[in-house]
Scaffold this motif. Structure first.
Motif, PDB file in Angstrom:
ATOM      1  N   LEU A 199       7.360  -3.068  -4.476  1.00 54.83           N
ATOM      2  CA  LEU A 199       7.611  -4.472  -4.169  1.00 54.83           C
ATOM      3  C   LEU A 199       7.760  -5.250  -5.478  1.00 54.83           C
ATOM      4  CD1 LEU A 199       5.110  -5.307  -1.271  1.00 54.83           C
ATOM      5  CD2 LEU A 199       7.547  -4.876  -1.114  1.00 54.83           C
ATOM      6  N   GLY A 200       8.811  -6.101  -5.542  1.00 53.60           N
ATOM      7  CA  GLY A 200       9.038  -6.903  -6.739  1.00 53.60           C
ATOM      8  C   GLY A 200       9.715  -6.151  -7.855  1.00 53.60           C
ATOM      9  N   SER A 201      10.193  -4.933  -7.597  1.00 55.12           N
ATOM     10  CA  SER A 201      10.834  -4.136  -8.641  1.00 55.12           C
ATOM     11  C   SER A 201      12.194  -3.654  -8.160  1.00 55.12           C
ATOM     12  CB  SER A 201       9.962  -2.931  -8.996  1.00 55.12           C
ATOM     13  OG  SER A 201      10.642  -2.046  -9.868  1.00 55.12           O
ATOM     14  N   ASN A 202      13.129  -3.510  -9.107  1.00 55.64           N
ATOM     15  CA  ASN A 202      14.445  -2.956  -8.795  1.00 55.64           C
ATOM     16  C   ASN A 202      14.573  -1.510  -9.266  1.00 55.64           C
ATOM     17  OD1 ASN A 202      15.510  -5.319  -7.618  1.00 55.64           O
ATOM     18  ND2 ASN A 202      15.858  -6.208  -9.654  1.00 55.64           N
ATOM     19  N   ARG A 203      13.529  -0.998  -9.925  1.00 57.92           N
ATOM     20  CA  ARG A 203      13.597   0.369 -10.451  1.00 57.92           C
ATOM     21  C   ARG A 203      13.282   1.372  -9.346  1.00 57.92           C
ATOM     22  NH1 ARG A 203      10.536   4.299 -13.241  1.00 57.92           N
ATOM     23  NH2 ARG A 203       8.583   3.102 -13.175  1.00 57.92           N
ATOM     24  N   GLU A 204      14.216   2.275  -9.160  1.00 61.12           N
ATOM     25  CA  GLU A 204      14.061   3.270  -8.109  1.00 61.12           C
ATOM     26  C   GLU A 204      13.170   4.412  -8.592  1.00 61.12           C
ATOM     27  OE1 GLU A 204      17.265   4.351  -4.905  1.00 61.12           O
ATOM     28  OE2 GLU A 204      17.524   5.703  -6.616  1.00 61.12           O
ATOM     29  N   ARG A 205      12.291   4.841  -7.720  1.00 61.04           N
ATOM     30  CA  ARG A 205      11.373   5.927  -8.052  1.00 61.04           C
ATOM     31  C   ARG A 205      11.626   7.110  -7.115  1.00 61.04           C
ATOM     32  NH1 ARG A 205       7.178   3.604 -11.200  1.00 61.04           N
ATOM     33  NH2 ARG A 205       7.469   1.327 -11.292  1.00 61.04           N
ATOM     34  N   THR A 242      15.673  10.273   1.603  1.00 56.86           N
ATOM     35  CA  THR A 242      16.133  10.456   0.210  1.00 56.86           C
ATOM     36  C   THR A 242      15.029  10.798  -0.771  1.00 56.86           C
ATOM     37  OG1 THR A 242      15.851   8.113  -0.389  1.00 56.86           O
ATOM     38  CG2 THR A 242      17.932   8.744   0.681  1.00 56.86           C
ATOM     39  N   GLY A 243      13.776  10.488  -0.428  1.00 56.43           N
ATOM     40  CA  GLY A 243      12.688  10.664  -1.378  1.00 56.43           C
ATOM     41  C   GLY A 243      12.634   9.560  -2.419  1.00 56.43           C
ATOM     42  N   ARG A 244      13.413   8.477  -2.251  1.00 56.80           N
ATOM     43  CA  ARG A 244      13.478   7.393  -3.241  1.00 56.80           C
ATOM     44  C   ARG A 244      13.009   6.073  -2.623  1.00 56.80           C
ATOM     45  NH1 ARG A 244      18.342  10.194  -4.217  1.00 56.80           N
ATOM     46  NH2 ARG A 244      19.524   8.699  -2.970  1.00 56.80           N
ATOM     47  N   PHE A 245      12.424   5.221  -3.466  1.00 55.00           N
ATOM     48  CA  PHE A 245      11.944   3.911  -3.028  1.00 55.00           C
ATOM     49  C   PHE A 245      11.749   3.030  -4.255  1.00 55.00           C
ATOM     50  CE2 PHE A 245       8.233   6.255  -4.223  1.00 55.00           C
ATOM     51  CZ  PHE A 245       7.376   5.313  -4.785  1.00 55.00           C
ATOM     52  N   GLU A 246      11.540   1.717  -4.006  1.00 49.28           N
ATOM     53  CA  GLU A 246      11.174   0.778  -5.075  1.00 49.28           C
ATOM     54  C   GLU A 246       9.846   0.125  -4.729  1.00 49.28           C
ATOM     55  OE1 GLU A 246      14.153  -0.195  -3.295  1.00 49.28           O
ATOM     56  OE2 GLU A 246      15.416   1.183  -4.451  1.00 49.28           O
ATOM     57  N   GLU A 257       0.820  -1.204   0.000  1.00 49.61           N
ATOM     58  CA  GLU A 257       0.000   0.000   0.000  1.00 49.61           C
ATOM     59  C   GLU A 257       0.857   1.259   0.000  1.00 49.61           C
ATOM     60  OE1 GLU A 257      -3.292   0.705  -0.041  1.00 49.61           O
ATOM     61  OE2 GLU A 257      -3.739  -1.392  -0.452  1.00 49.61           O
ATOM     62  N   LEU A 258       1.956   1.231   0.730  1.00 47.40           N
ATOM     63  CA  LEU A 258       2.818   2.408   0.811  1.00 47.40           C
ATOM     64  C   LEU A 258       3.616   2.633  -0.466  1.00 47.40           C
ATOM     65  CD1 LEU A 258       4.372   2.307   4.402  1.00 47.40           C
ATOM     66  CD2 LEU A 258       3.004   4.146   3.429  1.00 47.40           C
ATOM     67  N   PHE A 259       4.246   1.580  -0.960  1.00 46.61           N
ATOM     68  CA  PHE A 259       5.228   1.740  -2.031  1.00 46.61           C
ATOM     69  C   PHE A 259       4.775   1.191  -3.378  1.00 46.61           C
ATOM     70  CE2 PHE A 259       7.420   0.979   2.079  1.00 46.61           C
ATOM     71  CZ  PHE A 259       7.815   2.283   2.301  1.00 46.61           C
ATOM     72  N   GLY A 260       3.624   0.514  -3.416  1.00 43.92           N
ATOM     73  CA  GLY A 260       3.163  -0.079  -4.659  1.00 43.92           C
ATOM     74  C   GLY A 260       3.814  -1.438  -4.900  1.00 43.92           C
ATOM     75  N   ALA A 261       3.377  -2.117  -5.914  1.00 44.90           N
ATOM     76  CA  ALA A 261       3.901  -3.455  -6.200  1.00 44.90           C
ATOM     77  C   ALA A 261       3.803  -3.737  -7.690  1.00 44.90           C
ATOM     78  CB  ALA A 261       3.123  -4.508  -5.414  1.00 44.90           C
TER      79      ALA A 261
END
Length: 443
Positions: free
Chosen positions: A278-284, A272-276, A222-226
């Motif tokens: 779930l199940g992803s390596n792409r930083e947002r 940092t304002g950055r996260f990935e 819910e927080l970071f998406g998947a």
């Protein structure tokens, strides 16, 4: 020193009263006629008037005293007036008491009764003036807050709520995390909404996530998406709350329910304002103002190892504590009226019952009670029975704290009755009643 104005054409009366009052630190001014007395009232501050009922033009009927009293009441409606009477015009004095005179005393008077009456009225008048001054300050502060800030239609009157709002509006423009603490149902989300409305990102989204309403394994998604396939049932990629709140505010309620892995990721986003996803390596990358809230003791959770200390200090740059509704009694009736169905009013006994109730469920409970009362009341006026409030059922030793317990609680609260009442498990009104019964002076 309080000042009493004596209006009597008998100089001996004025002298006797002046001597009596001077022995008890009460100043007096004398006037020999109604005209002179009214002139003094127009130019000097006076706490109380003692007036005769007859003057030189008429010594028996009391009509001059009636006219004088009515004129004092017209010019100074809140000024207490004691009447000095003779048996020939006792009925006139009784009638004036019905119209608002504070008391009437026969001539010759009893010194002890007169002093007791004067002292009580002066103290009451001083207390009322102090209350009026405080209420004027509070009204001015409310008006200034409402004019300067968007309070999102919040209904409030209590000074404790005002302090929270003032601080919330102060920190709203600063791009810093805010932690709102307080019990469930107290209105923490409303405070977060006000911070967002007065922030530099007020035009952005306001996204809410209740961390206590989701299974721990779903909070991170819910927080970071998947991405699709990140967990069982994730048939397609989904956006998280941080992405949805980009350019605005994310309100995280019940932050103490965030699992350890989610705490670590949240700390990284805050830094940092950055996260990935779930199940992803792409930083947002996102820019989000985070406001969090909890009813839990996060410091105790830190000691127990269930909440990260570094995250706590990152979230708690500014802490706003919203007290329970019972500690904000000035808000109870305004909120109750706001929640009541249109066309409905509260019976005075219902208002008293609402003020006496401890409100363990806070504003949320009050809203539910008023919704139910609006449905159950058969007429336009909501009666006590319509509220459905439970009768007091505490054991006597819990419901009736003794004198020492009350004095000690007041001492710990620095004389703040609402805080002492909350500690004792009482409403403020219930504590006042016990204080009066036990002879404990109000702070």
């Amino acid at each position: 020193m309080p000042t009493v104005l004596i209006i009597d054409d008998n100089a001996a009366v004025a002298v006797a009263l002046d001597v009596l009052f001077s022995l008890h630190d009460i100043a007096s001014i004398s006037a020999a006629s109604p005209e002179e007395g009214l002139a003094i009232l127009g130019r000097e501050p006076v706490d109380l008037v003692i007036q005769d009922m007859n003057f030189t033009a008429d010594t028996t009927s009391g009509e001059e005293g009636v006219a004088l009293f009515r004129e004092i009441r017209r010019r100074h409606p809140d000024l207490p007036v004691i009447l000095l009477t003779a048996w020939t015009h006792l009925d006139a004095a009784v009638d004036l008491v019905k119209l608002g005179a504070a008391d009437y005393l026969p001539k010759p008077w009893n010194d002890e009764r007169l002093l007791a009456t004067v002292t009580n009225l002066v103290e009451l008048g001083q207390a009322n003036r102090a209350l009026g001054t405080r209420l004027q300050r509070e009204h001015k502060a409310r008006r200034e807050l409402e004019q300067r800030f968007d309070l999102r239609g919040l209904v409030w009157q209590d000074p404790a709520t005002e302090r929270v709002l003032h601080l919330a509006c102060q920190v709203a423009r600063a791009d810093v995390p805010v932690l709102i603490t307080g019990p469930n149902g107290a209105g923490k989300e409303r405070i977060a909404d006000i911070i967002q409305a007065n922030s530099q990102v007020s035009g952005g989204p306001f996204v809410v996530l209740n961390c206590g309403a989701l299974p721990s394994e779903l909070i991170e998604a819910e927080l970071f998406g998947a991405d699709a396939g990140a967990y069982t049932g994730a048939a397609k990629a989904r956006e998280g709350k941080f992405e949805a709140a980009d350019g605005g505010t994310l309100f995280l309620d019940e932050i103490g329910n965030l699992p350890p892995a989610g705490q670590m990721k949240l700390l990284r986003v805050l830094e940092t304002g950055r996260f990935e996803r779930l199940g992803s390596n792409r930083e947002r990358q996102v820019k989000v103002r985070v406001i969090s809230a909890t009813n839990a003791d996060l410091k105790a959770m830190i000691r127990a190892g269930t909440f990260r200390e570094d995250l706590y200090y990152r979230l708690n740059l500014i802490e706003l504590h919203l007290p329970p509704l019972a500690a904000r009694p000035g808000d109870i009736l305004p909120l109750a009226r706001a929640f009541l169905a249109p066309g409905k009013t509260l019976h005075p006994a219902s208002e008293a019952a609402l003020l006496a109730h401890p409100w363990p469920g806070n504003v949320r409970e009050l809203k539910n009670v008023m919704a139910r009362a609006g449905l159950l009341s058969s007429g336009a006026t909501v009666q006590v029975a319509d509220l459905g409030l439970p009768p007091a059922s505490l054991p006597a030793q819990e419901a009736e704290p003794d004198r020492d317990a009350i004095v000690q609680a007041l001492g710990r609260a620095g004389g703040v009755v609402a805080q002492a009442a909350s500690e004792l498990g009482l409403s403020r009104q219930a504590l006042y009643r016990r204080m009066e019964r036990l002879g404990i002076a109000r702070p």
